[in-house]
Scaffold this motif. Structure first.
Motif, PDB file in Angstrom:
ATOM      1  N   GLU A   1      14.745  19.046  24.279  1.00  0.00           N
ATOM      2  CA  GLU A   1      14.044  18.115  23.364  1.00  0.00           C
ATOM      3  C   GLU A   1      13.734  18.837  22.059  1.00  0.00           C
ATOM      4  OE1 GLU A   1      11.174  16.822  27.225  1.00  0.00           O
ATOM      5  OE2 GLU A   1      10.724  18.504  25.745  1.00  0.00           O
TER       6      GLU A   1
ATOM      7  N   LYS B   1      20.166  14.874  27.148  1.00  0.00           N
ATOM      8  CA  LYS B   1      20.591  15.418  28.591  1.00  0.00           C
ATOM      9  C   LYS B   1      21.482  16.136  28.793  1.00  0.00           C
ATOM     10  CE  LYS B   1      20.639  12.996  33.093  1.00  0.00           C
ATOM     11  NZ  LYS B   1      21.559  12.108  33.639  1.00  0.00           N
TER      12      LYS B   1
ATOM     13  N   VAL C   1      17.089  18.954  30.063  1.00  0.00           N
ATOM     14  CA  VAL C   1      16.879  18.136  28.981  1.00  0.00           C
ATOM     15  C   VAL C   1      16.709  18.931  27.728  1.00  0.00           C
ATOM     16  CG1 VAL C   1      14.688  17.116  29.040  1.00  0.00           C
ATOM     17  CG2 VAL C   1      16.246  15.930  27.783  1.00  0.00           C
TER      18      VAL C   1
END
Ligand code: NAD
Length: 520
Positions: free
Chosen positions: A130, A114, A128
């Motif tokens: 990923e 985050k 965020v």
């Protein structure tokens, strides 16, 4: 003496006794393309499964390797010449803790991160990062550790959600084929494919539509692979040759150091990228050290001798290099302490210790990759460091001393990827430590969370839930300049700027909403 007999085709001679091995059929180009396609087809479903499921499959693979170890040890032993015990100790015994550590690293590397966002500049927003699998990863491997050179990349590649194509060395094709068969029993059909053959097949793999490659092998091939990956704009992790140095200080524990340097110099018959090949020993301890090291090395047996500690060299090609390096050292004035000859069986070569070596000898500059330790006597630790760092390579480097603080200080001055005190190359079995180098060893990284760049690409997902426009959107009006000035002032540490900003943001948002609602 080196002979001029033509060299046999790779992988067709048992290195321990010279008997014939049945040739392994190379893959066709169509088969290579099909393997990549199959891996891609299976990969989407695999990537969609949770990490816990992928981890459980990898653990099952590790258990299968252990359960059926006798099979793979026999195969590995026949094509490398090492005894099954040596194969077990160097490639299989630690696979279960290795996979457990690799899973722990995967959890860290793959965890979405985050992003902390200031509510002043980014009100109502979140972001965020990923980690997504690359797709299909090719693992191109050398012959020196035909199993572990695969699994150190295979586990993180699969844990990341990739499909994989394994490309074993043409010198050790059978161990790679056995591994691919075990993978087929555990993973979805096609997820782990296999391409057999030499450099031409390796080149086809690169051209077959892969998304990333890990390459372990020689500098010459590594440069070709990296260049091709550059052309394809895909990531490549290349881990190449080595010429590791050990520095032996006058205060070392002589007995432990002699056997430790022998172990890491000539284990696997010296065919280890992180083998100690150069030893810089301080003068005061040089005579005693060379005598002890010579005593240790002269007692070691080479397969197929009973209870052998060492295998033979893997190929006639490798034997020729070793003989050339030893002959060159002796011509240039090195002293032969022990070894320097074939065993008379297969590609067996006696553990060889050369003393009084100098920088212009091949044993001090080029990768020998054989059971040869070359010693240079030095007057000071500074001279040792200078010579140790004057290498084209930089994988592992070690300092041997009873003064651990001194050892650490010197080890940190070695230009290497792994710096050690009183040990060498041992971190190759630790999944949390990056295995990496500098200079011609290549900048590739194996093991640890730091290796994941090859296996995943980061994706940022940014979500804006604010009902208001951002205050720097159109239109440009004098308040925009004031807003910019206030942001600068805040960046320079002005607390008052925060109040100014709060007021300006409100004014700017109104102006933007007026623009948004206006008609032509
Ligand atoms: P190599 O470069 O000859 O072959 C390595 C692999 O590359 C083989 O599978 C080969 O078939 C394939 N290949 C050859 N040409 C290719 C091409 N054009 N495109 C794609 N693939 C191609 O190396 P090798 O002799 O098998 O291995 C020995 C070397 O590996 C030594 O230098 C050793 O130091 C190095 N090594 C390094 C590490 C490390 O971690 N740094 C580990 C093990 C071995």
């Amino acid at each position: 003496m080196p002979d001029s007999t033509p060299l046999p085709a790779p992988g067709t001679i048992a290195p321990a006794d010279g008997s014939a091995l049945e040739a392994v059929k190379p893959s066709t180009r169509d088969e290579v393309v099909a393997a990549v396609k199959a891996a891609r087809a299976a990969q989407a479903g695999w990537a969609a499964s949770p990490l816990a499921v992928r981890a459980e499959h990898c653990e099952r693979l590790a258990q299968k390797l252990l359960e059926r170890r006798d099979e793979v040890l026999a195969i590995m032993s026949s094509e490398t010449g090492r005894s099954p015990t040596e194969c077990l100790m160097s490639e299989l015994a630690t696979v279960a803790p290795y996979v457990a550590g690799a899973i722990a690293e995967a959890k860290l590397a793959l965890k979405p991160a985050k992003v902390p966002l200031s509510s002043l500049e980014y009100p109502g927003k979140r972001a965020v990062v990923e980690q997504l699998p690359r797709g299909v990863v090719a693992i191109i491997a050398p012959w020196n550790y035909p199993l572990s050179n695969f699994y150190k990349h295979l586990f993180p590649a699969l844990l990341s959600g990739n499909g994989v194509v394994l490309k074993p060395s043409e010198y050790t094709p059978r161990t790679g084929a056995w591994l691919a068969d075990r993978c087929a029993e555990i993973f979805p059909a096609g997820l782990v494919g296999l391409a057999q053959g030499g450099g031409d097949v390796g080149a086809w793999v690169l051209d077959a539509g892969i998304d990333a490659v890990t390459f372990t092998g020689s500098v010459a091939t590594g440069k070709k692979v990296a260049a091709k990956a550059g052309e394809l704009l895909i990531p490549a992790s290349v881990e190449l040759g080595g010429k590791d140095a050990a520095i032996v200080l006058e205060d070392c524990d002589l007995a432990r150091t002699a056997v430790g340097v022998a172990q890491w110099g000539i284990h696997n018959c010296g065919q280890n990228c992180a083998a100690i090949e150069r030893v810089y020993v301080l003068e005061p301890v040089a005579d005693a050290f060379v005598e002890r090291l010579g005593a240790v090395m002269s007692q070691l047996r080479v397969a197929p001798e009973e209870s052998s500690e060492l295998g033979p060299l893997q190929s006639a090609q490798q034997l020729a290099i070793v003989e050339d390096h030893v002959a060159n050292a002796l011509e240039l004035g090195a002293t032969l302490v022990t070894g320097g000859e074939r065993t008379g069986s297969g590609y067996g070569y006696r553990p060889t210790l050369l003393d009084h070596c100098t920088a212009e000898m091949k044993v001090m500059s080029d990768e020998t990759f054989g059971p040869v330790l070359a010693v240079t006597r030095v007057a000071s630790e500074d001279e040792a460091l200078k010579l140790a760092n004057a290498s084209e390579y930089g994988l592992n480097g070690s300092v041997w001393t009873t003064d651990v603080a001194r050892g650490e200080r010197l080890a940190r001055q070695l230009h290497v990827g792994v710096a050690l005190v009183n040990n060498h190359a041992i971190t190759g079995t630790i999944p949390q430590t990056p295995w990496t180098g500098v200079k011609s060893t290549g900048a590739g990284v194996a093991a640890s969370r730091f290796a994941y760049h090859t296996f995943v690409r980061p994706r940022t997902v940014f979500v804006d839930k604010s009902s208001k426009p951002d205050p720097w959107w159109f239109p440009a009006n004098p308040d925009l300049q004031s807003l910019g000035d206030a942001l600068v002032a805040r960046g320079q540490g002005s607390l008052g700027a925060l109040f100014t900003l709060a007021g300006l943001v409100g004014k700017r948002v109104k102006a933007i909403q007026t623009l948004a609602a206006s008609k032509r």
